[in-house]
Every structure is written in structure tokens, then in C-alpha cells.
Write a protein that holds these residues in place. Structure first.
Motif, PDB file in Angstrom:
ATOM      1  N   SER A 205      49.035  35.634  43.688  1.00  0.00           N
ATOM      2  CA  SER A 205      49.155  36.138  42.319  1.00  0.00           C
ATOM      3  C   SER A 205      48.465  37.489  42.147  1.00  0.00           C
ATOM      4  O   SER A 205      47.242  37.593  42.265  1.00  0.00           O
ATOM      5  CB  SER A 205      48.564  35.137  41.331  1.00  0.00           C
ATOM      6  N   HIS A 206      49.247  38.503  41.851  1.00  0.00           N
ATOM      7  CA  HIS A 206      48.667  39.783  41.448  1.00  0.00           C
ATOM      8  C   HIS A 206      48.068  39.642  40.047  1.00  0.00           C
ATOM      9  O   HIS A 206      48.739  39.207  39.114  1.00  0.00           O
ATOM     10  CB  HIS A 206      49.736  40.870  41.451  1.00  0.00           C
ATOM     11  N   GLN A 207      46.810  39.965  39.921  1.00  0.00           N
ATOM     12  CA  GLN A 207      46.098  39.946  38.640  1.00  0.00           C
ATOM     13  C   GLN A 207      46.237  38.590  37.942  1.00  0.00           C
ATOM     14  O   GLN A 207      46.397  38.502  36.727  1.00  0.00           O
ATOM     15  CB  GLN A 207      46.593  41.083  37.737  1.00  0.00           C
ATOM     16  N   GLY A 208      46.144  37.534  38.746  1.00  0.00           N
ATOM     17  CA  GLY A 208      46.205  36.197  38.174  1.00  0.00           C
ATOM     18  C   GLY A 208      44.833  35.665  37.835  1.00  0.00           C
ATOM     19  O   GLY A 208      43.802  36.252  38.166  1.00  0.00           O
ATOM     20  N   LEU A 209      44.811  34.521  37.145  1.00  0.00           N
ATOM     21  CA  LEU A 209      43.572  33.824  36.808  1.00  0.00           C
ATOM     22  C   LEU A 209      42.632  34.707  35.981  1.00  0.00           C
ATOM     23  O   LEU A 209      41.464  34.898  36.316  1.00  0.00           O
ATOM     24  CB  LEU A 209      42.872  33.354  38.090  1.00  0.00           C
ATOM     25  N   CYS A 210      43.132  35.221  34.882  1.00  0.00           N
ATOM     26  CA  CYS A 210      42.347  36.087  33.994  1.00  0.00           C
ATOM     27  C   CYS A 210      42.358  35.539  32.562  1.00  0.00           C
ATOM     28  O   CYS A 210      43.245  34.773  32.191  1.00  0.00           O
ATOM     29  CB  CYS A 210      42.908  37.507  33.996  1.00  0.00           C
ATOM     30  N   TYR A 211      41.363  35.929  31.794  1.00  0.00           N
ATOM     31  CA  TYR A 211      41.263  35.517  30.392  1.00  0.00           C
ATOM     32  C   TYR A 211      41.327  33.991  30.248  1.00  0.00           C
ATOM     33  O   TYR A 211      42.039  33.451  29.409  1.00  0.00           O
ATOM     34  CB  TYR A 211      42.363  36.174  29.550  1.00  0.00           C
ATOM     35  N   MET A 212      40.554  33.305  31.084  1.00  0.00           N
ATOM     36  CA  MET A 212      40.579  31.843  31.107  1.00  0.00           C
ATOM     37  C   MET A 212      39.211  31.285  30.715  1.00  0.00           C
ATOM     38  O   MET A 212      38.186  31.937  30.908  1.00  0.00           O
ATOM     39  CB  MET A 212      40.970  31.338  32.496  1.00  0.00           C
ATOM     40  N   GLU A 213      39.223  30.068  30.222  1.00  0.00           N
ATOM     41  CA  GLU A 213      37.997  29.367  29.864  1.00  0.00           C
ATOM     42  C   GLU A 213      37.990  28.006  30.551  1.00  0.00           C
ATOM     43  O   GLU A 213      38.950  27.240  30.425  1.00  0.00           O
ATOM     44  CB  GLU A 213      37.915  29.195  28.347  1.00  0.00           C
ATOM     45  N   ASN A 214      36.919  27.730  31.290  1.00  0.00           N
ATOM     46  CA  ASN A 214      36.809  26.466  32.031  1.00  0.00           C
ATOM     47  C   ASN A 214      37.906  26.358  33.085  1.00  0.00           C
ATOM     48  O   ASN A 214      38.795  25.506  33.014  1.00  0.00           O
ATOM     49  CB  ASN A 214      36.859  25.259  31.097  1.00  0.00           C
ATOM     50  N   VAL A 215      37.836  27.232  34.085  1.00  0.00           N
ATOM     51  CA  VAL A 215      38.805  27.213  35.181  1.00  0.00           C
ATOM     52  C   VAL A 215      38.102  26.729  36.448  1.00  0.00           C
ATOM     53  O   VAL A 215      37.017  27.202  36.797  1.00  0.00           O
ATOM     54  CB  VAL A 215      39.451  28.601  35.393  1.00  0.00           C
ATOM     55  N   LYS A 216      38.744  25.779  37.123  1.00  0.00           N
ATOM     56  CA  LYS A 216      38.162  25.194  38.322  1.00  0.00           C
ATOM     57  C   LYS A 216      39.171  25.232  39.467  1.00  0.00           C
ATOM     58  O   LYS A 216      40.342  24.888  39.286  1.00  0.00           O
ATOM     59  CB  LYS A 216      37.740  23.745  38.051  1.00  0.00           C
ATOM     60  N   LEU A 217      38.705  25.670  40.635  1.00  0.00           N
ATOM     61  CA  LEU A 217      39.526  25.662  41.842  1.00  0.00           C
ATOM     62  C   LEU A 217      38.765  24.929  42.930  1.00  0.00           C
ATOM     63  O   LEU A 217      37.608  25.275  43.234  1.00  0.00           O
ATOM     64  CB  LEU A 217      39.861  27.082  42.307  1.00  0.00           C
TER      65      LEU A 217
END
Length: 282
Positions: A205-217
Motif C-alpha cells: 500500500s502506497h501511503q496506506g494506514l494513515c489517519y487511524m485510531e487504535n490500529v494493530k498489526l
């Protein structure tokens, strides 16, 4: 139950308010809304060739059936429908539907399908089209192969397993999402989402996973993924590959094999609020 076999239906509302009836090998040709307001019906090896085939219906079972492209906007305001081994060539098929089970089926023009629906179960489904799953909730997916952008925008309460999603701008504005053992390929993944978890996933993902709240990987691979985690808060990420670049996360922890470029601009964020761990061990 009454059985109608090998019949041809034409004209508007051909079987309006049908009840306790099975249709086997039937052709629903011209004429919209043939099974509108139907209840307790089964459909087996039938063809639908005109629009609005099943609206305002309840307790429907459909097997080995084909909805042609012209059977658009096919299943709206319908509750308790189960479809197995079907080919759906029509767009906008499910809207405002509840308790939908779709298995071993194809959605070949899935544009604007599954909008504003509740309690959806998909298993072994191939779909091609944009804006799948908009503003729907309580979704369980296993083995979905999707080729289409903007999937699941504004949806919530989603679990996806063992799937391949080729979709730009997926999971925007979502809430309470878990994706497990899946591959996601698409730019700008997950913006404006809340409470989203990826487990054993491969993400491109180009410029993915942005402007997120409570993100878990958890145990995830980020391949060709750059400028990620911008303005994300409460990150908990364990990445087993290199990350091309991380940009301006708000807070949390990012653990990766390598971060090729780390951008922490103090004009926009407080770098001390994000723990960066790089250990070069996959």
C-alpha cells in the motif's frame, strides 16, 4: 410447497406475493419485480433477465441460479436470503438487506453491491467491482477474492479471513474490523478508521494506514508500503519485514525488521509518543 417447474415468466410483478412456492428451471424474462413481496420460496437453476427480481421478500433460498447483467438492483429490502452456487452478473445487487448468506458464488459486476446491509456472511466468493460493502455492518467473510476499489467504506463490525483484496482506498471510515491471514493490495489503505486489526496479513500500500485510531498489526508483512502511519494514534504494530517509510505517527509502538526511512517532523507531532523498535530479526 407448490412447485413451478420449467416455466417462463414475463410482465411486471409476474409472481407478486408468491408464498410457499419453489421455482425449478424457470426463466424470469422481461418484466420487473417478478418476485416482489415473496415469502418462503426456493429458487433452483433459474435465470433472471430483468431488474428488481427479489424486493421486500423474506425467507428466500436461491441455488445454482444466474442473475444476468440486466437483472440489476436485484435484491433490496429483503430479509433472510441464502444463495449458493450462483452467478450474479448484475450491479447493485444487495441494498438494505438483512441476514444474507452468499456461498460458492461469483459477483462479476459487484459495483455498489452490499450497501446498507446488516448481517452478511460471504464464503468462497469472487467479486469484481467498486464500492463493495458500503455502510454495511456485521459482516463475516471467508475466502473472498475481490478485484475492485473503495471496498467496505463506512462499514463496521467486520471479520475477514483467508482472502485476497485488490482494492484501493479500502476500509475508509470503518470501525471494529479484523482481517486475518489475508493479502491486501491497494493504495491509501484504511484512512479514517477506528479499531482495526490485521493478523498474519501481507499488505502492499502506497501511503496506506494513515489517519487511524487504535490500529494493530500482528505478524504482518508490509511490502512496497511507504509513508505509512501518518497521524495515527495508539499504534501497536509488529512487522516482520522492512517498511519503506514511516511518516509522522501520533502515538504507539512500531516494531519492524527495518524502517528504511523514518520521518518524524516535530512541527506536527511529538516523536516521544511513538516507540520505534528495529531489531533486524524476522
Amino acid at each position: 410447497m407448490k412447485e413451478n417447474k420449467n416455466l417462463r415468466y414475463t410482465g411486471e410483478r409476474a409472481e407478486f406475493k408468491a408464498s410457499n412456492t419453489s421455482y425449478v428451471g424457470c426463466l424470469f424474462e422481461d418484466g420487473e419485480s417478478p418476485l416482489k413481496e415473496s415469502t418462503n420460496i426456493t429458487v433452483e437453476q433459474c435465470d433472471f433477465k430483468w431488474k428488481y427480481p427479489i424486493w421486500y421478500s423474506e425467507n428466500i433460498e436461491v441455488n445454482n441460479t444466474h442473475l444476468f447483467f440486466t437483472a440489476r438492483s436485484g435484491i433490496w429490502y429483503t430479509k433472510d436470503i441464502r444463495m449458493l452456487n450462483c452467478v450474479i452478473d448484475a450491479p447493485k445487487t444487495f441494498r438494505y438487506a438483512e441476514n444474507v448468506l452468499l456461498e460458492h458464488s461469483e459477483l462479476n459486476h459487484a459495483d455498489e453491491t452490499f450497501w446498507n446491509c446488516k448481517n452478511i456472511k460471504l464464503s468462497d466468493v469472487k467479486a469484481k467491482g467498486d464500492y463493495l460493502g458500503f455502510h454495511s455492518e456485521d459482516i463475516e467473510v471467508d475466502r473472498l477474492y475481490l478485484d475492485g476499489n473503495y471496498a467496505f467504506d463506512s462499514a463496521k463490525n467486520i471479520t475477514i479471513r483467508n482472502s485476497i483484496l485488490n482494492t484501493k482506498d479500502a476500509f475508509w471510515n470503518v470501525e471494529n474490523v479484523t482481517v486475518i491471514n489475508s493479502r491486501i493490495n491497494g493504495e491509501y489503505l484504511g484512512w479514517n478508521s477506528k479499531d482495526i486489526t490485521f493478523i498474519n496479513c501481507e499488505i502492499i500500500s502506497h501511503q496506506g494506514l494513515c489517519y487511524m485510531e487504535n490500529v494493530k498489526l500482528v505478524n504482518c508483512k508490509l511490502i512496497d508500503t511507504d509513508l505509512c502511519f501518518e497521524f495515527c494514534s495508539n499504534i501497536d504494530a509488529d512487522i516482520v519485514t522492512s517498511i519503506d517509510s514511516v511518516k509522522n505517527p501520533y502515538s504507539g509502538r512500531i516494531h519492524a525488521y527495518e524502517i528504511k526511512e523514518l520521518i518524524m517532523d516535530e512541527k506536527y507531532i511529538d516523536p516521544s509518543k511513538t516507540e520505534i523498535v528495529v531489531d533486524h530479526h524476522e
